[in-house]
Design a protein around this motif. Structure first.
Motif, PDB file in Angstrom:
ATOM      1  N   TRP A 107       0.846  -1.201   0.000  1.00  0.00           N
ATOM      2  CA  TRP A 107       0.000   0.000   0.000  1.00  0.00           C
ATOM      3  C   TRP A 107       0.874   1.242   0.000  1.00  0.00           C
ATOM      4  N   ASP A 108       0.650   2.134  -0.957  1.00  0.00           N
ATOM      5  CA  ASP A 108       1.449   3.357  -1.045  1.00  0.00           C
ATOM      6  C   ASP A 108       0.570   4.605  -1.100  1.00  0.00           C
ATOM      7  N   ARG A 109      -0.658   4.497  -0.550  1.00  0.00           N
ATOM      8  CA  ARG A 109      -1.590   5.631  -0.593  1.00  0.00           C
ATOM      9  C   ARG A 109      -1.936   6.110   0.816  1.00  0.00           C
ATOM     10  N   GLU A 112      -4.145   9.170   1.753  1.00  0.00           N
ATOM     11  CA  GLU A 112      -5.598   9.145   1.558  1.00  0.00           C
ATOM     12  C   GLU A 112      -6.210   8.325   2.691  1.00  0.00           C
ATOM     13  N   ALA A 115      -9.366   6.173   1.914  1.00  0.00           N
ATOM     14  CA  ALA A 115      -9.022   5.061   1.027  1.00  0.00           C
ATOM     15  C   ALA A 115      -8.250   3.993   1.788  1.00  0.00           C
ATOM     16  N   THR A 116      -7.354   4.424   2.677  1.00  0.00           N
ATOM     17  CA  THR A 116      -6.588   3.471   3.485  1.00  0.00           C
ATOM     18  C   THR A 116      -7.508   2.693   4.415  1.00  0.00           C
ATOM     19  N   ARG A 119      -9.592   0.238   2.455  1.00  0.00           N
ATOM     20  CA  ARG A 119      -8.838  -0.945   2.021  1.00  0.00           C
ATOM     21  C   ARG A 119      -8.685  -1.934   3.171  1.00  0.00           C
ATOM     22  N   ARG A 166       0.782  12.736   5.679  1.00  0.00           N
ATOM     23  CA  ARG A 166      -0.007  11.575   5.281  1.00  0.00           C
ATOM     24  C   ARG A 166      -1.149  11.306   6.249  1.00  0.00           C
TER      25      ARG A 166
END
Length: 351
Positions: A107-109, A112, A115-116, A119, A166
């Motif tokens: 995971w590289d988002r 967000e 969105a994290t 997921r 982040r």
């Protein structure tokens, strides 16, 4: 509820059985100062809910052997999620904390938040579809930020400059997962959860520090058997402790000489890139064009690359100095080091 409330007493009986502090009726009666008949009723209530069961063992303190009780894992499940620097971990466990299944998702988002979280929730749903029974009782979540444990929101960092872009401050993880999963939710920092995990090991002392080394360096503190979170929820955030006044070592917070500027994985990678750009002879120069990682530096150091050895030992020395100070003022019985990427062995030596 008052201490005389039967369900408060059941909860205390469950805690004693789970931790192993008291597992027979006589032991529980001594620990709670409840009468033997009351203890029997509380154990019976917990057994009817599927929370405890006889272990099959008996224990004697000199007289008649007493039945030993243990926590039953079959009454429900707990879904857990953890946010790491470049991946997510999601698992399903029973009530005895035995892992049913564990998944690692690249995971590289991280910037967000929703969105994290979505997921993580999707992966929890997938695990529950594979293991539909028993029912889900709760969700636990670990994030890479200090957490206001009362509200379930990420808290202000040590300095305003260290706030992670982040994970903007104030995101309500608990409310998001309660609405999405429809069960109680607990949220804390990854460092605190690592300390909590270390504290429930069979031989764990009441006073310990767990150190997490990843993108940055953090720690969790257990004092007298309980997590110490601090007045503003940032206890253990040692990554911005100054270990050496060095104008060449500028931290992400803007100050010079922070521990992170020596031992964070970003600092390890920066040191390696500088060495390559300066023309120093190192096997790291063969890694391009892909991005250099702290893992690459440690692997090269283990292979005897002189530049990499210097970088790793410099970082380990910085962590060792910081922890030496922490150990002096806190006086823990144990220091536990967790590292997904680098420095574990050399840091152990330095400490």
């Amino acid at each position: 509820m008052s201490p005389q409330d039967p369900w408060v007493q059941v909860s205390e009986v469950l805690r004693l059985i789970r931790t192993g502090e008291a597992q027979t009726r006589p032991e529980i009666a001594d620990a709670t100062r409840l009468g033997r008949n009351v203890v029997t009723l509380r154990i019976q209530a917990a057994q009817e809910l599927g929370l405890v069961r006889p272990s099959g063992d008996q224990r004697s303190r000199g007289g008649r052997a007493a039945e030993v009780w243990e926590l039953s894992g079959c009454a429900g499940t707990i879904a857990v999620g953890m946010v790491a620097e470049n991946h997510l971990r999601v698992a399903l466990a029973d009530l005895r904390l035995q892992v049913i299944e564990d998944r690692r998702i690249p995971w590289d988002r991280l910037g967000e938040q929703e969105a994290t979280c979505e997921r993580i929730a999707e992966e929890m749903d997938a695990l529950l579809a594979v293991h539909p029974t028993p029912q889900l009782w709760g969700v636990g979540l670990g994030v890479l930020a200090p957490v206001d444990f009362d509200s379930g929101r990420n808290a202000d960092p040590v300095t305003a400059a260290t706030a992670s872009p982040r994970w903007p401050r104030g995101f309500d993880f608990r409310a998001w997962f309660v609405q999405r999963m429809q069960v109680p939710v607990w949220v804390d920092s990854v460092s605190n959860l690592m300390a909590l995990g270390a504290s429930v090991e069979a031989d764990a002392p009441d006073d310990l520090i767990a150190v997490r080394m990843e993108q940055g360096v953090g720690s969790g503190i257990v004092s007298r058997g309980a997590l110490h979170r601090g007045a503003d929820w940032i206890a253990g955030e040692i990554n911005h402790v100054t270990v050496k006044e060095d104008p060449e070592r500028i931290c992400l917070c803007g100050r010079a000489g922070c521990l992170d500027s020596f031992a964070g994985s970003w600092a390890i990678e920066l040191d390696a890139s500088k060495a390559i750009s300066q023309g120093r002879v190192t096997s790291l120069s063969k890694i391009s064009p892909r991005p250099l990682t702290a893992d690459d530096v440690v692997a090269a150091a283990e292979s005897g690359d002189i530049v990499s050895v210097e970088i790793v030992l410099r970082a380990a020395e910085a962590v060792g100095k910081a922890l030496a100070t922490v150990v002096t003022w806190f006086n823990p019985r144990r220091v536990v080091i967790f590292s997904y990427t680098h420095l574990t062995l050399p840091t152990n030596r330095e400490v």
